[in-house]
Scaffold this motif. Structure first.
Motif, PDB file in Angstrom:
ATOM      1  N   LEU A  92       0.908  -1.527  -0.285  1.00 17.71           N
ATOM      2  CA  LEU A  92      -0.100  -0.018  -0.232  1.00 17.71           C
ATOM      3  C   LEU A  92       0.815   1.451   0.029  1.00 17.71           C
ATOM      4  O   LEU A  92       0.874   2.372  -0.682  1.00 17.71           O
ATOM      5  N   ILE A  93       2.186   1.537   0.650  1.00 18.22           N
ATOM      6  CA  ILE A  93       2.909   2.322   0.889  1.00 18.22           C
ATOM      7  C   ILE A  93       3.515   2.600  -0.687  1.00 18.22           C
ATOM      8  O   ILE A  93       3.301   3.605  -0.869  1.00 18.22           O
ATOM      9  N   ALA A  94       3.532   1.891  -1.299  1.00 23.24           N
ATOM     10  CA  ALA A  94       4.926   1.633  -1.829  1.00 23.24           C
ATOM     11  C   ALA A  94       3.693   2.215  -3.193  1.00 23.24           C
ATOM     12  O   ALA A  94       4.117   3.099  -4.414  1.00 23.24           O
ATOM     13  N   HIS A 100       2.020   8.964  -6.423  1.00 22.80           N
ATOM     14  CA  HIS A 100       2.112  10.214  -5.793  1.00 22.80           C
ATOM     15  C   HIS A 100       3.773  11.347  -5.394  1.00 22.80           C
ATOM     16  O   HIS A 100       3.230  11.843  -5.332  1.00 22.80           O
ATOM     17  N   GLU A 101       4.389  10.822  -5.287  1.00 21.96           N
ATOM     18  CA  GLU A 101       5.988  11.186  -5.040  1.00 21.96           C
ATOM     19  C   GLU A 101       7.005  10.912  -6.493  1.00 21.96           C
ATOM     20  O   GLU A 101       6.585   9.836  -6.817  1.00 21.96           O
ATOM     21  N   ASP A 102       7.760  11.465  -6.522  1.00 22.17           N
ATOM     22  CA  ASP A 102       9.083  11.535  -7.461  1.00 22.17           C
ATOM     23  C   ASP A 102       9.794  11.263  -6.278  1.00 22.17           C
ATOM     24  O   ASP A 102      10.449  11.891  -5.374  1.00 22.17           O
ATOM     25  N   PRO A 103      10.924   9.927  -7.506  1.00 25.16           N
ATOM     26  CA  PRO A 103      11.568   9.480  -6.570  1.00 25.16           C
ATOM     27  C   PRO A 103      12.857  10.803  -6.773  1.00 25.16           C
ATOM     28  O   PRO A 103      13.398  11.259  -7.235  1.00 25.16           O
ATOM     29  N   ARG A 104      13.847  10.216  -5.757  1.00 34.81           N
ATOM     30  CA  ARG A 104      14.397  11.718  -4.738  1.00 34.81           C
ATOM     31  C   ARG A 104      15.901  10.877  -4.983  1.00 34.81           C
ATOM     32  O   ARG A 104      16.702  12.017  -4.128  1.00 34.81           O
ATOM     33  N   LYS A 109      14.825   5.841  -7.738  1.00 35.95           N
ATOM     34  CA  LYS A 109      14.449   6.074  -8.596  1.00 35.95           C
ATOM     35  C   LYS A 109      14.372   4.090  -9.785  1.00 35.95           C
ATOM     36  O   LYS A 109      13.632   4.000 -10.198  1.00 35.95           O
ATOM     37  N   ILE A 110      15.202   3.469  -8.575  1.00 33.52           N
ATOM     38  CA  ILE A 110      15.622   2.026  -9.157  1.00 33.52           C
ATOM     39  C   ILE A 110      13.994   1.063  -8.704  1.00 33.52           C
ATOM     40  O   ILE A 110      13.415   0.463  -9.781  1.00 33.52           O
ATOM     41  N   LEU A 111      14.145   1.495  -7.345  1.00 34.21           N
ATOM     42  CA  LEU A 111      12.492   0.969  -7.096  1.00 34.21           C
ATOM     43  C   LEU A 111      11.531   1.091  -7.375  1.00 34.21           C
ATOM     44  O   LEU A 111      10.142  -0.025  -7.617  1.00 34.21           O
ATOM     45  N   MET A 112      11.349   1.938  -7.937  1.00 30.60           N
ATOM     46  CA  MET A 112       9.713   3.252  -8.494  1.00 30.60           C
ATOM     47  C   MET A 112       9.959   2.009  -9.708  1.00 30.60           C
ATOM     48  O   MET A 112       8.877   1.544 -10.528  1.00 30.60           O
ATOM     49  N   GLU A 113      10.969   1.710 -10.016  1.00 24.77           N
ATOM     50  CA  GLU A 113      11.008   1.520 -11.866  1.00 24.77           C
ATOM     51  C   GLU A 113      10.181  -0.196 -12.486  1.00 24.77           C
ATOM     52  O   GLU A 113       9.907  -0.866 -12.618  1.00 24.77           O
ATOM     53  N   LEU A 114      10.672  -0.680 -11.128  1.00 24.80           N
ATOM     54  CA  LEU A 114      10.755  -1.632 -10.965  1.00 24.80           C
ATOM     55  C   LEU A 114       9.467  -2.095 -10.193  1.00 24.80           C
ATOM     56  O   LEU A 114       8.702  -3.078 -10.513  1.00 24.80           O
TER      57      LEU A 114
END
Length: 138
Positions: A92-94, A100-104, A109-114
């Motif tokens: 749920l957090i991910a 709602h958030e851009d990677p900082r 960034k890698i986690l978001m892409e995965l």
């Protein structure tokens, strides 16, 4: 009707835990649906309540992000949440962060892409891996 496939955990486990801990009674299907929606809403509300300065502090540095997750995992464990319930909360957090958030930083960034590349099942597996990574780091 609740689409159980999209949640990747046994709903009956959560309801059994809830019934035992809080009500001492058997919940109806309607009550179970309300609890499930409330769980998702509560996670989103809690994340949305974090002020920008605090959020920036957590997300700017990946080690701080892991520390924040470690604190939340510890709290969940103290509340008696199982590994599956912790993984669902991590999902749920991910999902919230991905929407709602851009990677900082590079790690986020890698986690978001995965996360965005994976199926629901793969995201669930990644949630378990994140839990383990954070535990090993603390």
């Amino acid at each position: 009707m609740i689409n159980q496939d999209r949640w990747h955990f046994k709903l009956e486990d959560i309801f059994s835990w809830f019934e035992t801990k809080f009500t001492g009674t058997i919940l109806s299907e309607t009550q179970k649906g309300v609890i499930l929606v409330d769980m998702k809403d509560n996670v989103q509300k809690e994340l949305a309540k974090i002020n920008e300065e605090t959020k920036d502090g957590i997300l700017e540095n990946f080690n701080q992000f892991k520390q924040y997750l470690a604190e939340k995992i510890e709290l969940g464990e103290k509340m008696g949440l199982s590994e599956e319930k912790l993984a669902k909360t991590t999902e749920l957090i991910a999902n919230y962060l991905a929407k709602h958030e851009d990677p900082r930083n590079r790690e986020e960034k890698i986690l978001m892409e995965l996360w965005n590349s994976g199926s629901k099942e793969q995201q669930h597996t990644l949630a378990h891996m994140l839990l383990e990574m954070v535990r090993k780091a603390s």
